[in-house]
Design a protein around this motif. Structure first.
Motif, PDB file in Angstrom:
ATOM      1  N   ALA A   1       1.219  -0.927  -0.282  1.00 38.19           N
ATOM      2  CA  ALA A   1       0.717   0.331  -0.046  1.00 38.19           C
ATOM      3  C   ALA A   1       1.059   1.077  -0.090  1.00 38.19           C
ATOM      4  O   ALA A   1       0.166   2.100  -0.591  1.00 38.19           O
ATOM      5  CB  ALA A   1      -0.786   0.064   1.163  1.00 38.19           C
ATOM      6  N   LEU A   2       1.842   1.281   0.503  1.00 38.26           N
ATOM      7  CA  LEU A   2       3.035   2.252   0.940  1.00 38.26           C
ATOM      8  C   LEU A   2       3.289   2.288  -0.633  1.00 38.26           C
ATOM      9  O   LEU A   2       3.870   3.784  -0.613  1.00 38.26           O
ATOM     10  CB  LEU A   2       3.814   2.464   1.772  1.00 38.26           C
ATOM     11  N   GLY A   3       3.950   1.023  -1.546  1.00 36.35           N
ATOM     12  CA  GLY A   3       5.011   1.805  -2.380  1.00 36.35           C
ATOM     13  C   GLY A   3       3.146   2.793  -2.775  1.00 36.35           C
ATOM     14  O   GLY A   3       3.849   3.639  -4.490  1.00 36.35           O
ATOM     15  N   ARG A   4       2.177   1.753  -3.490  1.00 37.17           N
ATOM     16  CA  ARG A   4       1.293   2.618  -3.828  1.00 37.17           C
ATOM     17  C   ARG A   4       0.533   4.004  -3.671  1.00 37.17           C
ATOM     18  O   ARG A   4       0.499   4.742  -4.989  1.00 37.17           O
ATOM     19  CB  ARG A   4      -0.661   0.807  -4.472  1.00 37.17           C
ATOM     20  N   ALA A   5       0.803   3.893  -3.055  1.00 38.76           N
ATOM     21  CA  ALA A   5       0.491   5.424  -2.764  1.00 38.76           C
ATOM     22  C   ALA A   5       1.629   6.439  -2.896  1.00 38.76           C
ATOM     23  O   ALA A   5       1.181   7.802  -3.444  1.00 38.76           O
ATOM     24  CB  ALA A   5       0.848   5.463  -0.996  1.00 38.76           C
ATOM     25  N   GLY A   6       2.545   5.917  -3.401  1.00 45.01           N
ATOM     26  CA  GLY A   6       4.122   6.965  -3.980  1.00 45.01           C
ATOM     27  C   GLY A   6       3.829   7.034  -5.378  1.00 45.01           C
ATOM     28  O   GLY A   6       4.239   7.856  -6.191  1.00 45.01           O
ATOM     29  N   GLU A   7       3.375   6.036  -6.048  1.00 43.95           N
ATOM     30  CA  GLU A   7       3.603   5.799  -6.976  1.00 43.95           C
ATOM     31  C   GLU A   7       2.323   7.057  -7.701  1.00 43.95           C
ATOM     32  O   GLU A   7       2.251   7.639  -8.480  1.00 43.95           O
ATOM     33  CB  GLU A   7       2.680   4.572  -7.669  1.00 43.95           C
ATOM     34  N   ALA A   8       1.008   6.403  -6.647  1.00 43.06           N
ATOM     35  CA  ALA A   8       0.082   7.644  -6.661  1.00 43.06           C
ATOM     36  C   ALA A   8       0.404   9.195  -6.709  1.00 43.06           C
ATOM     37  O   ALA A   8       0.526  10.354  -7.799  1.00 43.06           O
ATOM     38  CB  ALA A   8      -1.320   7.608  -5.982  1.00 43.06           C
ATOM     39  N   LEU A   9       1.155   8.871  -5.841  1.00 46.30           N
ATOM     40  CA  LEU A   9       1.263  10.693  -5.347  1.00 46.30           C
ATOM     41  C   LEU A   9       2.643  11.226  -6.423  1.00 46.30           C
ATOM     42  O   LEU A   9       2.654  12.776  -6.978  1.00 46.30           O
ATOM     43  CB  LEU A   9       2.764  10.976  -4.176  1.00 46.30           C
ATOM     44  N   ALA A  10       3.028  10.859  -7.041  1.00 47.75           N
ATOM     45  CA  ALA A  10       4.136  10.514  -8.161  1.00 47.75           C
ATOM     46  C   ALA A  10       3.258  11.457  -9.769  1.00 47.75           C
ATOM     47  O   ALA A  10       3.816  11.708 -10.664  1.00 47.75           O
ATOM     48  CB  ALA A  10       5.154   9.495  -8.602  1.00 47.75           C
ATOM     49  N   GLN A  11       1.877  11.143  -9.135  1.00 45.73           N
ATOM     50  CA  GLN A  11       1.412  11.617 -10.877  1.00 45.73           C
ATOM     51  C   GLN A  11       1.050  12.719 -10.892  1.00 45.73           C
ATOM     52  O   GLN A  11       0.253  13.292 -11.401  1.00 45.73           O
ATOM     53  CB  GLN A  11      -0.202  10.478 -10.959  1.00 45.73           C
ATOM     54  N   ASP A  12       1.381  12.622  -9.414  1.00 43.94           N
ATOM     55  CA  ASP A  12       0.597  14.750  -8.927  1.00 43.94           C
ATOM     56  C   ASP A  12       1.077  15.408  -9.747  1.00 43.94           C
ATOM     57  O   ASP A  12       2.514  15.885  -8.826  1.00 43.94           O
ATOM     58  CB  ASP A  12       0.532  14.464  -7.577  1.00 43.94           C
ATOM     59  N   THR A  13       1.537  15.778 -11.184  1.00 45.12           N
ATOM     60  CA  THR A  13       1.738  17.265 -11.634  1.00 45.12           C
ATOM     61  C   THR A  13       1.519  18.350 -11.561  1.00 45.12           C
ATOM     62  O   THR A  13       0.602  18.713 -10.990  1.00 45.12           O
ATOM     63  CB  THR A  13       1.850  16.225 -13.047  1.00 45.12           C
ATOM     64  N   ALA A  14       2.474  19.323 -12.600  1.00 51.14           N
ATOM     65  CA  ALA A  14       1.318  20.596 -12.416  1.00 51.14           C
ATOM     66  C   ALA A  14       0.335  21.101 -12.518  1.00 51.14           C
ATOM     67  O   ALA A  14      -0.373  21.642 -12.374  1.00 51.14           O
ATOM     68  CB  ALA A  14       2.833  20.880 -12.537  1.00 51.14           C
ATOM     69  N   GLY A  15      -0.408  19.836 -13.662  1.00 53.14           N
ATOM     70  CA  GLY A  15      -1.818  20.253 -13.960  1.00 53.14           C
ATOM     71  C   GLY A  15      -2.033  19.244 -13.291  1.00 53.14           C
ATOM     72  O   GLY A  15      -3.156  19.751 -13.228  1.00 53.14           O
ATOM     73  N   ALA A  16      -2.323  18.461 -12.988  1.00 48.34           N
ATOM     74  CA  ALA A  16      -3.348  17.767 -11.899  1.00 48.34           C
ATOM     75  C   ALA A  16      -4.694  18.787 -10.626  1.00 48.34           C
ATOM     76  O   ALA A  16      -3.124  19.231  -9.949  1.00 48.34           O
ATOM     77  CB  ALA A  16      -2.395  16.859 -10.750  1.00 48.34           C
ATOM     78  N   GLU A  17      -4.982  18.139 -10.746  1.00 47.63           N
ATOM     79  CA  GLU A  17      -6.350  19.060  -9.706  1.00 47.63           C
ATOM     80  C   GLU A  17      -6.439  18.484  -8.580  1.00 47.63           C
ATOM     81  O   GLU A  17      -6.928  17.115  -8.429  1.00 47.63           O
ATOM     82  CB  GLU A  17      -7.232  19.117 -10.355  1.00 47.63           C
TER      83      GLU A  17
END
Length: 400
Positions: free
Chosen positions: A268-284
């Motif tokens: 779950a921690l690994g998946r959390a890190g992957e999700a946060l990595a998708q938070d790019t400048a354009g992500a709302e």
């Protein structure tokens, strides 16, 4: 029954402020047995349901100073003072608009004002403990519900008001939990979930459910916490903003940790890190997720490693985060340092642990937070296992 026994043992142990090692020692003492025929790992197996105490059951009960039935029976309902929320919300369905309200008509400006007050309360929680903030938070919640019920507004404005009530319930629930008012916090969270669902805000619903799951995981209701944390993740769905998914997965990771599921927690921690990595400048992402960042995920990872007794992983992570942490957030600083102190003891570094523990005690003094109070008890109890070390004796003597 096995699940009840494990949950009860953990709840009763934490009520006494004991570590698993302390309970093991006290149980052996109650049995009149020298040495350590059972130890911390065995207590951990009992609490997670991997093993049933059987012949040790009466001695566990004696050590905890309760009856055997108190250990084997269903967990008791939380016995708390009458919830103050009743002083602030109407009876029945607090989100039901009054049919004959005839009140003034409001527009988006009123929603904007409420949004600003909610954000102000959230910022206040960064620096003020729950015990000092809980009643102002509940008053704000009452005012928001009153605004929704007793005014006229368009359907769109009504939905926006419900979303703000949900956001306010999330931070008010968090504050009540920090004040140790767990029954109160649960009521507030469930009010917020109702409001968020009526507003059609799945991301906010997931945030509220995840917050309640976190409380359950920390207050002896681990199985419920894990189930709700998973449901919160599912409720938000795959299209939730990256920061939101990272937070929900973070909650799942902690719930898995509290259940002793090491591999599931790490996944779950690994998946959390992957999700946060998708938070790019354009992500709302919703504004209330401003605090979700890499540092917070690292703290949760370190806490999980500490809880799972893996200090070689926990200590470097905590030192890294603490080296960059805002010292004005005293409560969180004390909490994070408490995890470092425990990890250092697991690493057999009692002298350094004593220095960190002394700082935890100092920072926590005068903070009206149940979270820090509970963590101080855990740290001091663990530290007592090294009382032969001069530095440890000095710290323990200072708080005696």
């Amino acid at each position: 029954m096995g699940g009840n026994i494990g949950a009860n043992i953990r709840r009763l142990r934490e009520q006494r402020g004991w570590s698993q090692a302390r309970l093991a020692r006290e149980t052996c003492s109650a049995a009149g047995i020298a040495g350590d025929p059972i130890g911390r790992q065995e207590i951990s197996r009992y609490e997670t349901g991997k093993r049933t105490p059987r012949e040790w059951l009466p001695f566990l009960a004696a050590a905890l100073k309760v009856t055997v039935e108190a250990v084997t029976g269903p967990p008791p309902a939380l016995e708390l003072p009458a919830p103050p929320l009743a002083d602030y919300l109407p009876a029945g369905d607090p989100l039901a608009p009054l049919t004959a309200r005839g009140g003034r008509r409001i527009g988006s400006g009123a929603v904007a004002d409420l949004r600003q007050r909610v954000h102000g309360l959230r910022l206040a929680d960064d620096v003020i403990a729950g015990g000092d903030l809980v009643r102002p938070a509940l008053r704000e919640l009452r005012s928001a519900v009153k605004l929704y019920r007793e005014t006229s507004h368009s359907e769109e404005v009504g939905a926006e008001l419900l979303s703000q009530i949900g956001e306010l319930a999330q931070i008010a629930g968090w504050i009540a939990s920090d004040a140790g008012q767990y029954g109160e916090a649960e009521t507030v969270y469930r009010l917020g979930i109702s409001a968020a669902r009526q507003a059609g805000d799945l991301t906010l619903t997931g945030n509220l459910a995840g917050s309640l799951a976190y409380q359950l995981s920390n207050t002896g209701r681990e199985a419920e916490g894990l189930s709700l944390a998973r449901a919160a993740l599912d409720e938000a769905g795959p299209d939730a903003p990256p920061k939101a998914r990272a937070l929900y997965l973070d909650r799942v990771a902690w719930a898995e940790t509290r259940m002793g599921h090491a591999q599931a927690a790490m996944r779950a921690l690994g998946r959390a890190g992957e999700a946060l990595a998708q938070d790019t400048a354009g992500a709302e992402s919703p504004g209330y997720l401003y605090w979700v960042d890499t540092g917070e995920l690292l703290v949760m990872e370190a806490r999980a490693y500490t809880e799972l007794r893996r200090p070689l992983r926990a200590v470097p992570l905590l030192r890294d985060v603490l080296g960059r942490y805002d010292a004005t957030h005293t409560r969180e600083l004390a909490l994070y340092l408490s995890w470092l102190a425990v990890a250092l003891m697991d690493a057999n570094e009692p002298e350094e642990a004593a220095a960190v523990a002394e700082r935890v005690v100092s920072l926590s003094a005068g903070i009206a937070s149940d979270r820090t109070t509970r963590r101080v008890r855990v740290v001091l109890d663990r530290l007592a296992e090294f009382r032969d070390v001069p530095e440890v004796r000095s710290v323990l003597g200072g708080v005696a």
